[in-house]
Write a protein that holds these residues in place. Structure first.
Motif, PDB file in Angstrom:
ATOM      1  N   PHE A   6      77.873 102.466  18.353  1.00 52.47           N
ATOM      2  CA  PHE A   6      76.765 102.739  17.438  1.00 52.47           C
ATOM      3  C   PHE A   6      76.650 104.228  17.111  1.00 52.47           C
ATOM      4  O   PHE A   6      76.150 104.582  16.050  1.00 52.47           O
ATOM      5  N   VAL A   7      77.113 105.074  18.013  1.00 51.89           N
ATOM      6  CA  VAL A   7      77.177 106.501  17.678  1.00 51.89           C
ATOM      7  C   VAL A   7      78.187 106.727  16.560  1.00 51.89           C
ATOM      8  O   VAL A   7      77.937 107.481  15.607  1.00 51.89           O
ATOM      9  N   ASP A   8      79.338 106.059  16.654  1.00 53.28           N
ATOM     10  CA  ASP A   8      80.344 106.180  15.597  1.00 53.28           C
ATOM     11  C   ASP A   8      79.829 105.600  14.281  1.00 53.28           C
ATOM     12  O   ASP A   8      80.079 106.167  13.205  1.00 53.28           O
ATOM     13  N   LEU A   9      79.126 104.461  14.361  1.00 53.74           N
ATOM     14  CA  LEU A   9      78.594 103.862  13.143  1.00 53.74           C
ATOM     15  C   LEU A   9      77.535 104.742  12.489  1.00 53.74           C
ATOM     16  O   LEU A   9      77.404 104.760  11.256  1.00 53.74           O
ATOM     17  N   PHE A  42      66.566 107.070  18.930  1.00 54.50           N
ATOM     18  CA  PHE A  42      66.216 105.688  19.250  1.00 54.50           C
ATOM     19  C   PHE A  42      66.876 104.709  18.285  1.00 54.50           C
ATOM     20  O   PHE A  42      67.195 103.581  18.672  1.00 54.50           O
ATOM     21  N   ALA A  43      67.065 105.094  17.035  1.00 54.92           N
ATOM     22  CA  ALA A  43      67.679 104.198  16.057  1.00 54.92           C
ATOM     23  C   ALA A  43      69.102 103.827  16.455  1.00 54.92           C
ATOM     24  O   ALA A  43      69.601 102.767  16.062  1.00 54.92           O
ATOM     25  N   VAL A  44      69.765 104.665  17.231  1.00 49.86           N
ATOM     26  CA  VAL A  44      71.118 104.385  17.718  1.00 49.86           C
ATOM     27  C   VAL A  44      71.077 103.784  19.113  1.00 49.86           C
ATOM     28  O   VAL A  44      71.846 102.873  19.440  1.00 49.86           O
ATOM     29  N   LEU A  45      70.156 104.243  19.943  1.00 47.80           N
ATOM     30  CA  LEU A  45      70.102 103.800  21.331  1.00 47.80           C
ATOM     31  C   LEU A  45      69.633 102.356  21.462  1.00 47.80           C
ATOM     32  O   LEU A  45      70.145 101.606  22.298  1.00 47.80           O
ATOM     33  N   VAL A  46      68.665 101.946  20.634  1.00 47.38           N
ATOM     34  CA  VAL A  46      68.107 100.595  20.762  1.00 47.38           C
ATOM     35  C   VAL A  46      69.156  99.511  20.531  1.00 47.38           C
ATOM     36  O   VAL A  46      69.298  98.597  21.355  1.00 47.38           O
TER      37      VAL A  46
END
Length: 233
Positions: free
Chosen positions: A136-139, A152-156
């Protein structure tokens, strides 16, 4: 002259007198807020231990051979209760650094939200696997020096994906003993020539007897709680 119904400084409803009576209009910000409240329970569940617990309990019910027992409402209530015990450290920390100061008037709402994020973020990071987080970090296309910098938008979604993987791994381990009982019963019935007898009819009471004799509910719930060891504070 128009007048407003306000809450916390945000106009909720605007009433404008006219020849045909009053005309009411809803503020766009309020409309977005009310719409967002519908998704709030789902977001809260995605950031807690509920996802893992409810999936494992559902898989266990399927492995036991009981399609509707315990009912979904009972499983959800049990998962919520166990989630509270797992998250009690996070909840206590958020109350200390955010809720109590906000209620005392020492900080405003935005400061309270910012103060409540680190305890929950630390909990999610402790349970998030590297692969979903990297995905999700790559996305997102962002670059972060430390995991604490991940928004939070990536961590969740990374946390939710990790919980799904962990839940299915635990569910696989839960499923194995019951599958072995089903295979043993089916083999015995075939060797006796009782092919017309459903293996489920014989295996179900045996699985219930085994599960009750080992205090299965205590074992499963305790194992689920300990799978979050150290994360809840």
């Amino acid at each position: 002259m128009p007048y407003h119904v306000c809450a916390q400084g945000v106009p909720l409803l605007t009433a404008t007198p006219g020849p045909a009576g009053e005309t009411y209009s809803l503020d766009v910000q309020t409309l977005i807020l009310v719409t967002g409240l519908a998704f709030l329970p789902g977001l809260l569940l995605l950031t807690t231990a509920f996802t893992r617990i409810i999936i494992v309990l559902s898989i266990f019910r399927q492995a036991l051979g009981l399609q509707t027992t315990p009912p979904n409402m009972v499983l959800a209530a049990l998962a919520l209760a166990l989630t509270f015990f797992v998250m009690r450290g996070v909840i206590a920390e958020e109350q200390r650094v955010a809720v109590d100061p906000y209620l005392a008037g020492n900080i405003n709402f935005h400061q309270a939200v910012a103060a409540a994020q680190p305890p929950l973020q630390n909990f999610m990071l402790a349970q998030t696997r590297k692969q979903p987080l990297h995905l999700f970090v790559d996305l997102s296309g962002g670059e972060y020096k430390t995991p604490q910098d991940v928004p939070f938008a990536v961590l969740v979604p990374a946390f939710a994906t990790s919980e799904l993987e962990t839940a299915f791994q635990i569910g696989f381990l839960v499923y194995i003993p019951f599958v072995l009982i089903d295979l043993a019963v089916a083999s015995i019935l075939m060797s006796l020539g009782m092919i017309m007898v459903s293996p489920t009819l014989i295996a179900l009471p045996l699985k219930l007897l085994m599960f009750v004799s080992i205090h299965g509910w205590t074992l499963i719930l305790g194992s689920l709680a300990h799978s979050f060891a150290g994360a809840g504070g």
